[in-house]
Write a protein that holds these residues in place. Structure first.
Motif, PDB file in Angstrom:
ATOM      1  N   ASP A   1      25.508 -13.626   0.975  1.00  5.33           N
ATOM      2  CA  ASP A   1      25.815 -12.518   1.892  1.00  5.33           C
ATOM      3  C   ASP A   1      24.559 -11.752   2.292  1.00  5.33           C
ATOM      4  OD1 ASP A   1      28.467 -13.156   1.904  1.00  5.33           O
ATOM      5  OD2 ASP A   1      29.072 -11.611   0.463  1.00  5.33           O
ATOM      6  N   ARG A   2      23.609 -11.619   1.370  1.00  3.43           N
ATOM      7  CA  ARG A   2      22.367 -10.890   1.696  1.00  3.43           C
ATOM      8  C   ARG A   2      21.639 -11.566   2.845  1.00  3.43           C
ATOM      9  NH1 ARG A   2      18.675 -10.517  -3.381  1.00  3.43           N
ATOM     10  NH2 ARG A   2      17.451  -9.162  -1.988  1.00  3.43           N
ATOM     11  N   ILE A   3      21.611 -12.882   2.832  1.00  3.72           N
ATOM     12  CA  ILE A   3      20.920 -13.604   3.901  1.00  3.72           C
ATOM     13  C   ILE A   3      21.728 -13.564   5.187  1.00  3.72           C
ATOM     14  CG2 ILE A   3      20.151 -15.901   4.644  1.00  3.72           C
ATOM     15  CD1 ILE A   3      19.198 -16.396   1.830  1.00  3.72           C
ATOM     16  N   ASN A   4      23.049 -13.734   5.073  1.00  4.93           N
ATOM     17  CA  ASN A   4      23.885 -13.705   6.269  1.00  4.93           C
ATOM     18  C   ASN A   4      23.833 -12.351   6.970  1.00  4.93           C
ATOM     19  OD1 ASN A   4      24.990 -16.288   6.584  1.00  4.93           O
ATOM     20  ND2 ASN A   4      26.456 -15.957   4.930  1.00  4.93           N
ATOM     21  N   ARG A   5      23.663 -11.281   6.206  1.00  5.87           N
ATOM     22  CA  ARG A   5      23.625  -9.933   6.804  1.00  5.87           C
ATOM     23  C   ARG A   5      22.269  -9.606   7.425  1.00  5.87           C
ATOM     24  NH1 ARG A   5      26.258  -8.350   1.895  1.00  5.87           N
ATOM     25  NH2 ARG A   5      24.265  -7.490   1.180  1.00  5.87           N
ATOM     26  N   SER A   6      21.251 -10.362   7.078  1.00  5.38           N
ATOM     27  CA  SER A   6      19.907 -10.048   7.547  1.00  5.38           C
ATOM     28  C   SER A   6      19.687 -10.524   8.980  1.00  5.38           C
ATOM     29  CB  SER A   6      18.875 -10.710   6.628  1.00  5.38           C
ATOM     30  OG  SER A   6      17.572 -10.560   7.160  1.00  5.38           O
ATOM     31  N   ALA A   7      18.991  -9.711   9.744  1.00  3.31           N
ATOM     32  CA  ALA A   7      18.657 -10.083  11.120  1.00  3.31           C
ATOM     33  C   ALA A   7      17.441 -10.996  11.179  1.00  3.31           C
ATOM     34  CB  ALA A   7      18.400  -8.824  11.947  1.00  3.31           C
ATOM     35  N   ARG A   8      16.763 -11.199  10.013  1.00  2.00           N
ATOM     36  CA  ARG A   8      15.537 -11.995  10.042  1.00  2.00           C
ATOM     37  C   ARG A   8      15.684 -13.332   9.348  1.00  2.00           C
ATOM     38  NH1 ARG A   8      10.983  -8.025   7.673  1.00  2.00           N
ATOM     39  NH2 ARG A   8       9.800  -9.869   8.235  1.00  2.00           N
ATOM     40  N   SER A   9      16.916 -13.725   8.980  1.00  2.00           N
ATOM     41  CA  SER A   9      17.070 -14.993   8.267  1.00  2.00           C
ATOM     42  C   SER A   9      18.411 -15.638   8.565  1.00  2.00           C
ATOM     43  CB  SER A   9      16.923 -14.760   6.765  1.00  2.00           C
ATOM     44  OG  SER A   9      17.945 -13.900   6.295  1.00  2.00           O
ATOM     45  N   ASP A  10      18.488 -16.927   8.297  1.00  2.00           N
ATOM     46  CA  ASP A  10      19.723 -17.700   8.437  1.00  2.00           C
ATOM     47  C   ASP A  10      20.006 -18.424   7.128  1.00  2.00           C
ATOM     48  OD1 ASP A  10      20.316 -17.219  11.196  1.00  2.00           O
ATOM     49  OD2 ASP A  10      18.700 -18.599  11.742  1.00  2.00           O
ATOM     50  N   LEU A  11      21.292 -18.634   6.851  1.00  3.26           N
ATOM     51  CA  LEU A  11      21.725 -19.435   5.714  1.00  3.26           C
ATOM     52  C   LEU A  11      22.220 -20.769   6.244  1.00  3.26           C
ATOM     53  CD1 LEU A  11      22.276 -19.323   2.588  1.00  3.26           C
ATOM     54  CD2 LEU A  11      24.653 -18.792   3.211  1.00  3.26           C
ATOM     55  N   VAL A  12      21.677 -21.851   5.706  1.00  2.09           N
ATOM     56  CA  VAL A  12      22.067 -23.208   6.111  1.00  2.09           C
ATOM     57  C   VAL A  12      22.698 -23.882   4.905  1.00  2.09           C
ATOM     58  CG1 VAL A  12      21.260 -25.407   7.045  1.00  2.09           C
ATOM     59  CG2 VAL A  12      20.151 -23.282   7.756  1.00  2.09           C
ATOM     60  N   THR A  13      23.925 -24.379   5.060  1.00  4.25           N
ATOM     61  CA  THR A  13      24.639 -24.953   3.922  1.00  4.25           C
ATOM     62  C   THR A  13      25.135 -26.364   4.225  1.00  4.25           C
ATOM     63  OG1 THR A  13      26.803 -24.090   4.574  1.00  4.25           O
ATOM     64  CG2 THR A  13      25.423 -22.670   3.202  1.00  4.25           C
ATOM     65  N   LEU A  14      25.301 -27.132   3.146  1.00  2.00           N
ATOM     66  CA  LEU A  14      25.869 -28.476   3.228  1.00  2.00           C
ATOM     67  C   LEU A  14      26.700 -28.729   1.977  1.00  2.00           C
ATOM     68  CD1 LEU A  14      22.878 -30.714   4.442  1.00  2.00           C
ATOM     69  CD2 LEU A  14      24.993 -30.295   5.675  1.00  2.00           C
ATOM     70  N   PRO A  15      27.744 -29.541   2.086  1.00  2.00           N
ATOM     71  CA  PRO A  15      28.442 -29.968   0.871  1.00  2.00           C
ATOM     72  C   PRO A  15      27.502 -30.819   0.036  1.00  2.00           C
ATOM     73  CG  PRO A  15      29.194 -31.235   2.770  1.00  2.00           C
ATOM     74  CD  PRO A  15      28.305 -30.142   3.301  1.00  2.00           C
TER      75      PRO A  15
ATOM     76  N   TRP B   1      30.066 -30.688  -8.819  1.00  2.00           N
ATOM     77  CA  TRP B   1      29.081 -31.102  -7.813  1.00  2.00           C
ATOM     78  C   TRP B   1      28.621 -29.839  -7.104  1.00  2.00           C
ATOM     79  CZ3 TRP B   1      33.925 -33.850  -7.719  1.00  2.00           C
ATOM     80  CH2 TRP B   1      33.858 -35.105  -8.331  1.00  2.00           C
ATOM     81  N   GLN B   2      27.314 -29.581  -7.142  1.00  2.87           N
ATOM     82  CA  GLN B   2      26.821 -28.334  -6.555  1.00  2.87           C
ATOM     83  C   GLN B   2      26.585 -28.497  -5.056  1.00  2.87           C
ATOM     84  OE1 GLN B   2      23.157 -27.565  -8.785  1.00  2.87           O
ATOM     85  NE2 GLN B   2      21.945 -28.492  -7.165  1.00  2.87           N
ATOM     86  N   ASN B   3      26.996 -27.489  -4.301  1.00  2.00           N
ATOM     87  CA  ASN B   3      26.709 -27.471  -2.874  1.00  2.00           C
ATOM     88  C   ASN B   3      25.257 -27.057  -2.651  1.00  2.00           C
ATOM     89  OD1 ASN B   3      29.349 -28.204  -2.513  1.00  2.00           O
ATOM     90  ND2 ASN B   3      30.022 -26.232  -1.702  1.00  2.00           N
ATOM     91  N   LEU B   4      24.814 -27.174  -1.427  1.00  2.00           N
ATOM     92  CA  LEU B   4      23.419 -26.903  -1.088  1.00  2.00           C
ATOM     93  C   LEU B   4      23.324 -25.729  -0.126  1.00  2.00           C
ATOM     94  CD1 LEU B   4      22.315 -30.601  -0.439  1.00  2.00           C
ATOM     95  CD2 LEU B   4      21.909 -29.269  -2.507  1.00  2.00           C
ATOM     96  N   ALA B   5      22.362 -24.853  -0.369  1.00  2.00           N
ATOM     97  CA  ALA B   5      22.134 -23.723   0.529  1.00  2.00           C
ATOM     98  C   ALA B   5      20.647 -23.441   0.620  1.00  2.00           C
ATOM     99  CB  ALA B   5      22.882 -22.483   0.039  1.00  2.00           C
ATOM    100  N   TRP B   6      20.152 -23.402   1.852  1.00  2.00           N
ATOM    101  CA  TRP B   6      18.759 -23.056   2.121  1.00  2.00           C
ATOM    102  C   TRP B   6      18.725 -21.734   2.883  1.00  2.00           C
ATOM    103  CZ3 TRP B   6      21.045 -27.745   2.944  1.00  2.00           C
ATOM    104  CH2 TRP B   6      20.522 -28.856   2.281  1.00  2.00           C
ATOM    105  N   GLY B   7      17.672 -20.992   2.721  1.00  2.00           N
ATOM    106  CA  GLY B   7      17.436 -19.800   3.520  1.00  2.00           C
ATOM    107  C   GLY B   7      16.243 -20.032   4.424  1.00  2.00           C
TER     108      GLY B   7
END
Length: 518
Positions: free
Chosen positions: A255-269, A486-492
């Motif tokens: 949520d911290r990244i999603n709320r930020s105007a300077r970053s994006d959260l990229v996710t994959l299963p 199985w862990q999902n993947l998330a990059w900032g």
């Protein structure tokens, strides 16, 4: 949040944005960095991420899980045992040496000698040089995964690694956790060269001026990789603009990244399995199937996913995730505390016993917290756990020594296939073939190993799937290990970092193709 499933849209976008884009710098923060520059020293995600920067494979996976030509431009099957690869011409190594078939042959032979990689290449009898730019990969028997395995052939510069170093040791010496020439020096064909490296502190990469892939949209000239162990610190660095690209993003920081105007959260299963292995050579009780079953019943996989992973994972009851050929839908997590207590009593261990547990604290998402939760759950069936967690660089040598009664390990199938889990995590240990290389539980069932070998010779994919499903059922009933999730993947990624076009479910970001627009 951006979820990425297909590659074409991302690549078209990246190519479009690259037009007129200026050369960029990229500051990367991962939770750790590779233990070595030697691509054959350790089979791990960090090593493979590095390999895609410094080296190039013959072929690689794209985001749709298809094969993409790299140092091999095309391939064809010559007979049931032989796949011919045609190599790219005009490619230079970082040293300035020319890339030819002899480098592929040299690399293949070295892979066959690697304790970590030899199991992947055990099905292969030989790599034959046809001419300077043609090779044949020859299997011992019909083998359905030739191209899958070819994604792990990253040709090394055979001339650069010949001779002796200043210590009188062979430059191609391959030893785990040792200060070898290959662990400190690299000459590949990849998009970047290493300018400076202090392992565990910082690595600086510079774009290779003679890189062969002129069609790549990538415009990142320099990369600085800084390991930041703590997830919140990593996220804070991204949000402050101190770094541009991070992995992993802990679930509680999404949520911290999603709320930020300077970053994006990229996710994959994700398809990386997190497991606990029970060392039967160290603990007599672990030889009793009822005790192993009790441990599986005592650990609440779904609770760990809900409370620790914040739902950003899938509770597991088997090795391969849904979509893999061996997946069996009815093999679910088994949490049942009363049944666990009954099994312990039936096995004569109602009063329990004491054991040691080791886990990393910066390799997998929330790894230390997962181990702590598992230890607490085992206390409910009177298994008293002395838990110790270590940084990744210190953990792997201890893992190789099988230094604790229970050890935590994650595994992503190297071949995107169910059999690879068994070959490395539950097969009987065999130094010659490399099978069981990461089986710290020392579980051994020759029948299962025979089933996997049979599957690896079966080119009828329906029959192969049936065999591997039987493997999963047997391991489940035997409670050979403890599958957690199985862990999902998330990059900032900072704004302007087009990460969605270069990430994939293997977690090997192709940073050589990355476009940064600001």
């Amino acid at each position: 949040m951006k979820k990425i499933f297909k590659s074409m849209a991302g690549m078209v976008l990246a190519t479009t944005l690259a037009v007129g884009a200026q050369a960029a710098t990229l500051k990367v923060a991962y939770d750790s960095d590779p233990v070595s520059l030697d691509p054959h020293e350790q089979l791990s995600g960090g090593t493979l991420q590095m390999s895609h920067l410094l080296f190039d494979p013959l072929v690689r996976w794209d985001q749709d899980m298809n094969f993409e030509p790299r140092l091999a431009t095309k391939w064809e099957r010559k007979d049931d045992l032989t796949m011919r690869f045609y190599l790219r011409k005009g490619v230079k190594f970082h040293s300035g040496n020319d890339f030819t078939a002899k480098d592929v042959k040299w690399t293949f032979d070295r892979l066959k000698s690697s304790p970590d990689y030899r199991a992947i290449f055990e099905p292969f009898a030989d790599l034959k040089v046809v001419d300077d730019y043609t090779i044949d990969l020859v299997t011992r028997k019909p083998f359905p995964l030739v191209l899958n395995n070819a994604t792990y052939i990253f040709p090394m510069d055979s001339v650069f690694y010949s001779g002796e170093d200043d210590k009188g040791q062979p430059k191609d010496r391959l030893v785990k956790h040792a200060d070898t020439f290959a662990s400190r020096n690299a000459s590949g064909t990849g998009p970047y060269i290493v300018e400076r490296r202090q392992q565990g502190v910082r690595t600086d990469y510079k774009r290779f001026a003679e890189y062969w892939d002129k069609q790549s949209p990538g415009n990142v000239k320099t990369i600085t990789l800084t390991p930041i162990k703590e997830g919140p610190t990593r996220v804070a660095a991204l949000l402050a603009g101190d770094v541009d690209f991070i992995f992993p993003v802990p679930p509680n920081d999404h949520d911290r990244i999603n709320r930020s105007a300077r970053s994006d959260l990229v996710t994959l299963p994700g398809t990386r399995l997190i497991t606990l292995q029970l060392n039967q050579d160290r603990v007599e009780a672990f030889k009793d199937k009822r005790v192993r079953q009790a441990i599986n019943y005592a650990i609440n996989n779904e609770g760990i996913v809900e409370r620790i992973m914040r739902g950003f994972a899938t509770a597991a009851g088997q090795q391969g995730p849904k979509g893999y050929v061996g997946y069996v839908d009815e093999l679910k997590p088994q949490f049942d505390l009363e049944k666990a207590k009954h099994l312990m009593k039936e096995a004569g261990y109602e009063d329990g016993f004491s054991i040691t547990m080791l886990a990393p604290n910066n390799r997998y998402i929330n790894d230390a917290r997962i181990a702590q939760a598992a230890a607490s759950m085992l206390a409910r069936i009177n298994i008293r756990v002395d838990l110790k967690t270590l940084p990744k660089a210190q953990y792997w040598p201890e893992f190789d020594l099988r230094s604790a009664d229970i050890m935590l390990i994650g595994w992503h199938s190297d071949t995107e296939d169910s059999a690879n889990f068994t070959e490395y995590l539950t097969a009987c240990a065999d130094e010659k073939t490399g099978w069981g290389q990461y089986n710290s539980g020392n579980y051994c069932n020759q029948v299962i190993d025979g089933m996997v070998r049979s599957a690896n010779q079966e080119t009828d994919m329906a029959k192969r799937a049936a065999i591997l499903q039987d493997v999963e059922r047997t391991l489940y009933e035997e409670a050979a290990y403890v599958p957690l999730h199985w862990q999902n993947l998330a990059w900032g990624a900072g704004k302007g970092v087009q990460a969605e076009s270069v990430v994939n479910v293997m977690n090997f970001p192709y940073l050589g193709d990355l476009v940064v627009t600001q």
